[in-house]
Motif scaffolding. Structure first.
Motif, PDB file in Angstrom:
ATOM      1  N   GLN A 111       0.859  -1.193   0.000  1.00 45.49           N
ATOM      2  CA  GLN A 111       0.000   0.000   0.000  1.00 45.49           C
ATOM      3  C   GLN A 111       0.888   1.234   0.000  1.00 45.49           C
ATOM      4  N   PHE A 112       0.521   2.214  -0.830  1.00 42.55           N
ATOM      5  CA  PHE A 112       1.322   3.428  -0.953  1.00 42.55           C
ATOM      6  C   PHE A 112       0.433   4.561  -1.440  1.00 42.55           C
ATOM      7  N   PRO A 113       0.811   5.812  -1.160  1.00 35.06           N
ATOM      8  CA  PRO A 113       0.022   6.943  -1.656  1.00 35.06           C
ATOM      9  C   PRO A 113       0.338   7.217  -3.129  1.00 35.06           C
ATOM     10  N   ALA A 114      -0.677   7.606  -3.860  1.00 37.65           N
ATOM     11  CA  ALA A 114      -0.498   7.916  -5.282  1.00 37.65           C
ATOM     12  C   ALA A 114       0.283   9.212  -5.440  1.00 37.65           C
ATOM     13  N   GLU A 115       1.050   9.269  -6.512  1.00 35.46           N
ATOM     14  CA  GLU A 115       1.760  10.490  -6.869  1.00 35.46           C
ATOM     15  C   GLU A 115       1.026  11.145  -8.025  1.00 35.46           C
ATOM     16  N   ARG A 116       1.161  12.440  -8.136  1.00 38.48           N
ATOM     17  CA  ARG A 116       0.455  13.197  -9.165  1.00 38.48           C
ATOM     18  C   ARG A 116       0.851  12.724 -10.577  1.00 38.48           C
ATOM     19  N   GLY A 117      -0.117  12.197 -11.323  1.00 41.62           N
ATOM     20  CA  GLY A 117       0.098  11.794 -12.704  1.00 41.62           C
ATOM     21  C   GLY A 117       0.891  10.526 -12.915  1.00 41.62           C
ATOM     22  N   GLU A 118       1.237   9.802 -11.847  1.00 45.04           N
ATOM     23  CA  GLU A 118       2.073   8.608 -11.978  1.00 45.04           C
ATOM     24  C   GLU A 118       1.296   7.302 -11.862  1.00 45.04           C
ATOM     25  N   ASN A 119       0.203   7.298 -11.145  1.00 48.07           N
ATOM     26  CA  ASN A 119      -0.554   6.078 -10.893  1.00 48.07           C
ATOM     27  C   ASN A 119      -1.853   6.103 -11.683  1.00 48.07           C
ATOM     28  N   TYR A 120      -2.460   4.925 -11.845  1.00 47.68           N
ATOM     29  CA  TYR A 120      -3.653   4.817 -12.671  1.00 47.68           C
ATOM     30  C   TYR A 120      -4.811   4.202 -11.906  1.00 47.68           C
ATOM     31  N   THR A 121      -6.001   4.545 -12.353  1.00 44.27           N
ATOM     32  CA  THR A 121      -7.213   3.945 -11.813  1.00 44.27           C
ATOM     33  C   THR A 121      -8.045   3.399 -12.971  1.00 44.27           C
ATOM     34  N   GLY A 122      -8.762   2.331 -12.702  1.00 42.05           N
ATOM     35  CA  GLY A 122      -9.613   1.737 -13.718  1.00 42.05           C
ATOM     36  C   GLY A 122     -11.047   2.236 -13.655  1.00 42.05           C
ATOM     37  N   LEU A 123     -11.339   3.117 -12.710  1.00 45.47           N
ATOM     38  CA  LEU A 123     -12.692   3.646 -12.565  1.00 45.47           C
ATOM     39  C   LEU A 123     -12.932   4.783 -13.548  1.00 45.47           C
TER      40      LEU A 123
END
Length: 153
Positions: A26-38
Protein backbone atom coordinates in the motif's frame (compact mmCIF):
# COMPACT_ATOMS: atom_id res chain seq x y z
CA UNK A 1 -18.03 9.49 -8.10
CA UNK A 2 -15.39 12.19 -8.10
CA UNK A 3 -11.66 12.08 -7.33
CA UNK A 4 -12.10 13.49 -3.83
CA UNK A 5 -14.64 10.80 -2.92
CA UNK A 6 -12.35 8.12 -4.38
CA UNK A 7 -9.50 9.34 -2.18
CA UNK A 8 -11.67 9.24 0.95
CA UNK A 9 -13.06 5.78 0.15
CA UNK A 10 -9.55 4.46 -0.51
CA UNK A 11 -8.42 5.77 2.87
CA UNK A 12 -11.29 3.91 4.55
CA UNK A 13 -10.67 0.74 2.51
CA UNK A 14 -6.92 0.43 3.19
CA UNK A 15 -7.11 -0.98 6.76
CA UNK A 16 -9.93 -3.34 5.77
CA UNK A 17 -7.78 -4.78 2.97
CA UNK A 18 -5.08 -5.72 5.44
CA UNK A 19 -7.64 -7.43 7.69
CA UNK A 20 -9.04 -9.32 4.68
CA UNK A 21 -5.63 -10.76 3.83
CA UNK A 22 -4.64 -8.55 0.90
CA UNK A 23 -0.85 -8.46 1.32
CA UNK A 24 -0.06 -6.20 -1.63
CA UNK A 25 2.01 -3.10 -0.96
CA UNK A 26 0.00 0.00 0.00
CA UNK A 27 1.32 3.43 -0.95
CA UNK A 28 0.02 6.94 -1.66
CA UNK A 29 -0.50 7.92 -5.28
CA UNK A 30 1.76 10.49 -6.87
CA UNK A 31 0.45 13.20 -9.16
CA UNK A 32 0.10 11.79 -12.70
CA UNK A 33 2.07 8.61 -11.98
CA UNK A 34 -0.55 6.08 -10.89
CA UNK A 35 -3.65 4.82 -12.67
CA UNK A 36 -7.21 3.95 -11.81
CA UNK A 37 -9.61 1.74 -13.72
CA UNK A 38 -12.69 3.65 -12.57
CA UNK A 39 -14.55 6.04 -14.83
CA UNK A 40 -14.88 9.32 -12.95
CA UNK A 41 -18.28 10.72 -13.92
CA UNK A 42 -17.98 14.15 -12.29
CA UNK A 43 -17.15 16.32 -15.31
CA UNK A 44 -15.55 18.94 -13.10
CA UNK A 45 -12.53 16.62 -12.90
CA UNK A 46 -12.37 15.72 -16.59
CA UNK A 47 -9.25 16.58 -18.56
CA UNK A 48 -9.61 19.08 -21.40
CA UNK A 49 -7.44 19.42 -24.50
CA UNK A 50 -7.53 20.83 -28.01
CA UNK A 51 -6.86 18.89 -31.22
CA UNK A 52 -7.09 19.43 -34.95
CA UNK A 53 -7.90 15.75 -35.55
CA UNK A 54 -11.64 15.01 -35.27
CA UNK A 55 -11.33 11.21 -35.44
CA UNK A 56 -8.92 10.35 -32.59
CA UNK A 57 -11.24 9.86 -29.61
CA UNK A 58 -11.63 7.23 -26.94
CA UNK A 59 -14.65 5.46 -25.54
CA UNK A 60 -15.63 7.94 -22.81
CA UNK A 61 -14.47 11.14 -24.46
CA UNK A 62 -16.67 13.99 -25.68
CA UNK A 63 -15.62 16.28 -28.50
CA UNK A 64 -17.07 19.61 -29.58
CA UNK A 65 -15.93 22.14 -32.18
CA UNK A 66 -13.85 24.93 -30.69
CA UNK A 67 -15.66 28.27 -30.40
CA UNK A 68 -12.88 30.03 -32.29
CA UNK A 69 -13.27 27.53 -35.16
CA UNK A 70 -9.71 26.23 -34.79
CA UNK A 71 -9.98 22.46 -34.21
CA UNK A 72 -11.84 20.50 -31.58
CA UNK A 73 -12.11 20.57 -27.80
CA UNK A 74 -12.03 17.13 -26.20
CA UNK A 75 -12.90 16.31 -22.60
CA UNK A 76 -12.25 12.90 -21.07
CA UNK A 77 -12.40 11.30 -17.63
CA UNK A 78 -9.10 11.29 -15.73
CA UNK A 79 -7.05 8.12 -15.64
CA UNK A 80 -5.03 9.21 -12.62
CA UNK A 81 -6.24 9.37 -9.02
CA UNK A 82 -5.66 12.41 -6.86
CA UNK A 83 -2.27 12.80 -5.17
CA UNK A 84 -2.25 10.91 -1.84
CA UNK A 85 -4.98 8.40 -2.76
CA UNK A 86 -4.08 5.05 -1.20
CA UNK A 87 -3.06 2.53 -3.87
CA UNK A 88 -2.27 -1.19 -3.70
CA UNK A 89 0.15 -2.82 -6.09
CA UNK A 90 2.27 -5.88 -6.73
CA UNK A 91 4.23 -7.61 -9.45
CA UNK A 92 2.00 -10.16 -11.19
CA UNK A 93 2.88 -12.78 -13.73
CA UNK A 94 5.30 -15.67 -13.92
CA UNK A 95 7.79 -15.42 -16.77
CA UNK A 96 7.61 -11.67 -17.24
CA UNK A 97 6.02 -10.15 -14.14
CA UNK A 98 4.44 -6.73 -14.60
CA UNK A 99 3.42 -4.14 -12.05
CA UNK A 100 -0.32 -4.10 -11.41
CA UNK A 101 -1.91 -1.38 -9.29
CA UNK A 102 -5.33 -0.09 -8.36
CA UNK A 103 -6.83 2.14 -5.75
CA UNK A 104 -7.54 0.58 -2.36
CA UNK A 105 -11.24 1.21 -2.98
CA UNK A 106 -11.19 -0.79 -6.22
CA UNK A 107 -9.37 -3.66 -4.50
CA UNK A 108 -11.85 -3.75 -1.60
CA UNK A 109 -14.82 -3.53 -3.96
CA UNK A 110 -13.46 -6.48 -5.99
CA UNK A 111 -13.01 -8.65 -2.87
CA UNK A 112 -16.51 -7.84 -1.59
CA UNK A 113 -18.18 -8.52 -4.94
CA UNK A 114 -16.38 -11.87 -5.28
CA UNK A 115 -17.34 -12.94 -1.74
CA UNK A 116 -21.01 -11.99 -2.10
CA UNK A 117 -21.62 -13.42 -5.57
CA UNK A 118 -23.43 -16.73 -6.04
CA UNK A 119 -21.70 -18.40 -8.98
CA UNK A 120 -24.14 -20.71 -10.75
CA UNK A 121 -23.59 -22.77 -13.88
CA UNK A 122 -25.30 -20.38 -16.27
CA UNK A 123 -25.56 -17.17 -14.28
CA UNK A 124 -24.28 -15.35 -11.24
CA UNK A 125 -26.17 -13.19 -8.79
CA UNK A 126 -25.36 -11.09 -5.76
CA UNK A 127 -26.32 -12.55 -2.39
CA UNK A 128 -26.34 -9.14 -0.73
CA UNK A 129 -27.28 -5.63 -1.76
CA UNK A 130 -24.10 -3.79 -2.91
CA UNK A 131 -25.45 -0.69 -4.63
CA UNK A 132 -23.68 2.10 -2.74
CA UNK A 133 -20.24 2.58 -1.17
CA UNK A 134 -21.89 2.32 2.26
CA UNK A 135 -23.27 -1.11 1.35
CA UNK A 136 -19.81 -2.25 0.22
CA UNK A 137 -18.10 -0.97 3.39
CA UNK A 138 -20.72 -2.65 5.62
CA UNK A 139 -20.26 -5.91 3.70
CA UNK A 140 -16.47 -5.67 4.08
CA UNK A 141 -16.79 -5.07 7.82
CA UNK A 142 -19.07 -8.09 8.17
CA UNK A 143 -16.53 -10.17 6.21
CA UNK A 144 -13.77 -9.08 8.58
CA UNK A 145 -15.92 -9.95 11.61
CA UNK A 146 -16.77 -13.36 10.15
CA UNK A 147 -13.14 -14.17 9.30
CA UNK A 148 -11.93 -13.07 12.75
CA UNK A 149 -14.58 -15.26 14.43
CA UNK A 150 -13.47 -18.25 12.35
CA UNK A 151 -9.80 -17.58 13.10
CA UNK A 152 -10.49 -17.74 16.88
CA UNK A 153 -12.01 -21.19 16.59
Amino acid sequence: MNLRTLKKLSKRAAPLLTLLGDDRRQFPAERGENYTGLVITARKHWERRRSVHPDLWGEHEIKTPAKDGDGWICISPPGHPRKGTIMVGALEGYYEPEWDEKTAWEALRDIVFIEFTDWGEDECSLTRRLDTPSDILRAAESLVATWQREARR
